[in-house]
Design a protein around this motif. Structure first.
Motif, short mmCIF file in Angstrom:
data_model
loop_
_atom_site.label_atom_id
_atom_site.label_comp_id
_atom_site.label_asym_id
_atom_site.label_seq_id
_atom_site.Cartn_x
_atom_site.Cartn_y
_atom_site.Cartn_z
N ALA A 130 0.83 -1.21 0.00
CA ALA A 130 0.00 0.00 0.00
C ALA A 130 0.86 1.26 0.00
CB ALA A 130 -0.94 0.00 1.22
N VAL A 131 2.01 1.20 0.68
CA VAL A 131 2.91 2.35 0.70
C VAL A 131 3.57 2.51 -0.66
CG1 VAL A 131 5.03 3.29 1.73
CG2 VAL A 131 3.31 2.22 3.20
N GLY A 132 3.87 1.38 -1.31
CA GLY A 132 4.50 1.43 -2.63
C GLY A 132 6.00 1.62 -2.58
N GLU A 133 6.58 1.43 -1.41
CA GLU A 133 8.03 1.63 -1.23
C GLU A 133 8.47 0.70 -0.09
OE1 GLU A 133 10.65 5.31 0.46
OE2 GLU A 133 9.20 5.84 -1.07
N PRO A 134 9.68 0.13 -0.18
CA PRO A 134 10.15 -0.70 0.95
C PRO A 134 10.19 0.10 2.25
CG PRO A 134 11.56 -1.00 -0.99
CD PRO A 134 10.65 0.15 -1.30
N LEU A 135 10.07 -0.61 3.37
CA LEU A 135 10.08 0.04 4.68
C LEU A 135 11.29 -0.41 5.50
CD1 LEU A 135 6.32 -0.46 5.78
CD2 LEU A 135 7.38 1.61 4.78
N VAL A 136 12.00 0.53 6.09
CA VAL A 136 12.99 0.14 7.10
C VAL A 136 12.21 -0.25 8.35
CG1 VAL A 136 14.80 1.67 6.28
CG2 VAL A 136 13.26 2.47 8.09
N ALA A 137 12.69 -1.23 9.08
CA ALA A 137 12.01 -1.57 10.34
C ALA A 137 12.95 -2.33 11.26
CB ALA A 137 10.75 -2.39 10.08
N PRO A 138 13.47 -1.63 12.26
CA PRO A 138 14.12 -2.33 13.36
C PRO A 138 13.02 -2.85 14.29
CG PRO A 138 14.13 0.00 13.84
CD PRO A 138 13.45 -0.17 12.48
N SER A 139 13.35 -3.67 15.24
CA SER A 139 12.35 -4.10 16.22
C SER A 139 11.80 -2.86 16.93
CB SER A 139 12.98 -5.08 17.21
OG SER A 139 14.17 -4.55 17.74
N ALA A 140 10.49 -2.87 17.21
CA ALA A 140 9.79 -1.67 17.70
C ALA A 140 9.84 -1.53 19.22
CB ALA A 140 8.35 -1.68 17.19
N ASN A 141 11.02 -1.73 19.78
CA ASN A 141 11.22 -1.55 21.23
C ASN A 141 12.13 -0.35 21.45
OD1 ASN A 141 13.01 -3.74 19.91
ND2 ASN A 141 14.31 -2.88 21.54
N ARG A 142 12.15 0.18 22.68
CA ARG A 142 13.19 1.13 23.04
C ARG A 142 14.50 0.35 23.05
NH1 ARG A 142 13.50 6.56 23.42
NH2 ARG A 142 14.39 6.59 25.51
N SER A 143 15.56 0.97 22.62
CA SER A 143 16.87 0.31 22.54
C SER A 143 17.21 -0.31 23.90
CB SER A 143 17.90 1.37 22.17
OG SER A 143 18.89 0.81 21.36
N GLY A 144 17.65 -1.59 23.86
CA GLY A 144 18.02 -2.27 25.11
C GLY A 144 16.90 -3.06 25.76
N ARG A 145 15.65 -2.85 25.34
CA ARG A 145 14.50 -3.59 25.87
C ARG A 145 14.25 -4.84 25.01
NH1 ARG A 145 11.02 -3.35 29.79
NH2 ARG A 145 9.17 -2.86 28.59
N PRO A 146 13.56 -5.84 25.57
CA PRO A 146 13.25 -7.01 24.73
C PRO A 146 12.39 -6.59 23.53
CG PRO A 146 12.73 -7.43 27.05
CD PRO A 146 13.02 -5.96 26.93
N SER A 147 12.55 -7.25 22.40
CA SER A 147 11.74 -6.94 21.23
C SER A 147 10.26 -7.20 21.53
CB SER A 147 12.18 -7.81 20.05
OG SER A 147 13.48 -7.47 19.64
N PRO A 148 9.37 -6.40 20.91
CA PRO A 148 7.93 -6.53 21.17
C PRO A 148 7.29 -7.62 20.32
CG PRO A 148 8.34 -4.64 19.77
CD PRO A 148 9.68 -5.28 20.02
N THR A 149 6.45 -8.43 20.91
CA THR A 149 5.73 -9.45 20.15
C THR A 149 4.22 -9.21 20.17
OG1 THR A 149 5.85 -10.90 22.07
CG2 THR A 149 7.54 -11.21 20.39
#
Ligand code: TXA
Ligand code: MG
Length: 318
Positions: free
Chosen positions: A132-151
């Protein structure tokens, strides 16, 4: 900033999230591994917002997410023949490949490196969003740095509420640990970060020998992200290799303990599950419950799971 909560099942949800991204905002979205913090790849100002929202060091590069295998050509050049072998077998899926960066990809995405990390997530909501965006997306894990990744979307809000434009809720991530990262440079395969796709599966698919390259020759980590403290809960982590060690620790400890294991343990009260899909959620829950020490029973079954053991050891070292 108010963070908009968007349930993916509501009509127009993906279009709404896509409109925010096209406008240069940062939106968290689900993948099969963990939630990602998305921005459009060719907009450096939007990408900068991702680093700011996470508190991520600028020398740790991001993964670019595509919705079709051929879109690799929008972000990478000199794609080695090994890529199509791996893509045929593992795309979409929890595999990230490091290849030579396309000049159109802003330096901020790759932290100035000549290479770029690319993956195609196996998640309908993620794929629909990228299309839908029509462009690739950058995406690191959506946590604050140093916190466990969100599931889950709630984990994202726990860390990033008011810091991002929106979270697109697509439910709980099925895999629960981040993708396997492999370098394909010089047409050789090296695992920079283990994950649910194993060394054996990569060898079987390619007919090549695959090596772990966690540390470079000088002891410098190869994946820039490896040097940072990761995945660590507030509680202290203790590893046990036998049930007896767990029981001993419970007896001597004077603090609030929680046990994670993949088998029942006599005398340990209620043991919580130990598996990749719920590891980070358990870490977050333990912190929320004021647990002071988490004891993990790493029996031979757990030890054979290289991706899971990697996250456990990083948490224990944290
Ligand atoms: O499963 C995943 O991979 C998740 C979901 C959201 O897709 N994403 C994720 O991103 O885990 P992040 O940013 O938390 O981890 C990216 C890892 C880091 O260790 C980073 O250093 C490494 O990939 N990386 C990125 N670009 C690289 C490059 N050009 N060369 C070597 N390593 C790179
Ligand atoms: Mg991360």
């Amino acid at each position: 900033m108010t963070t908009e909560y968007i349930h993916a099942a509501v009509p127009g949800a993906v279009e709404r999230a896509a409109a925010l991204l096209q406008r240069g905002e940062v939106v968290a979205f689900p993948t099969e591994t963990v939630y990602g913090l998305g921005a459009t790849v060719f907009n450096s100002i939007a990408v900068r917002k991702v680093f700011d929202a996470k508190g991520r060091p600028a020398d740790n590069p991001l993964i670019v997410h595509i919705a079709a295998v051929e879109d690799i050509h929008r972000v990478a050049v000199r794609i080695p023949p090994l890529f199509s072998v791996l893509a045929t077998r593992f795309f979409p899926g929890p595999l990230t490949v490091i290849v030579d960066k396309h000049p159109d990809v802003p330096d901020i995405v790759t932290a100035g490196l000549p290479s770029v990390a690319v993956r195609m997530p196996a998640h309908d909501v993620a794929l629909a969003l990228i299309r839908a965006v029509g462009e690739p997306l950058v995406a690191p894990s959506a946590n604050r740095s140093g916190r466990p990744s969100p599931t889950s979307a709630q984990h994202v809000l726990d860390d990033l509420d008011t810091r991002i434009a929106a979270v697109l809720d697509g439910g709980i991530c099925s895999i629960g640990i981040e993708s396997t990262v492999v370098s394909l440079r010089n047409n050789h395969i090296a695992i920079l970060r283990p994950g649910s796709i194993t060394k054996e599966e990569l060898e079987e698919a390619t007919g090549r020998t695959v090596v772990y390259a966690e540390m470079g020759k000088s002891g410098v980590p190869v994946a820039p992200g490896m040097k940072y403290r990761h995945y660590a809960p507030q509680a202290r982590i203790t590893l046990a290799s036998t049930m007896h060690e767990v029981q001993q620790r419970i007896q001597e400890a004077q603090i609030k303990i929680r046990v994670l294991a993949n088998e029942p343990i006599e005398g340990a009260g209620s043991v919580r599950p130990l598996r990749a899909s719920t590891l980070y959620a358990e870490f977050r829950q333990a912190d929320a419950d004021g647990v002071e020490e988490i004891v993990l029973l790493c029996n031979s079954g757990i030890q054979r799971n290289v991706g899971l053991m990697n996250r456990i050891l990083k948490a224990a070292a944290g």
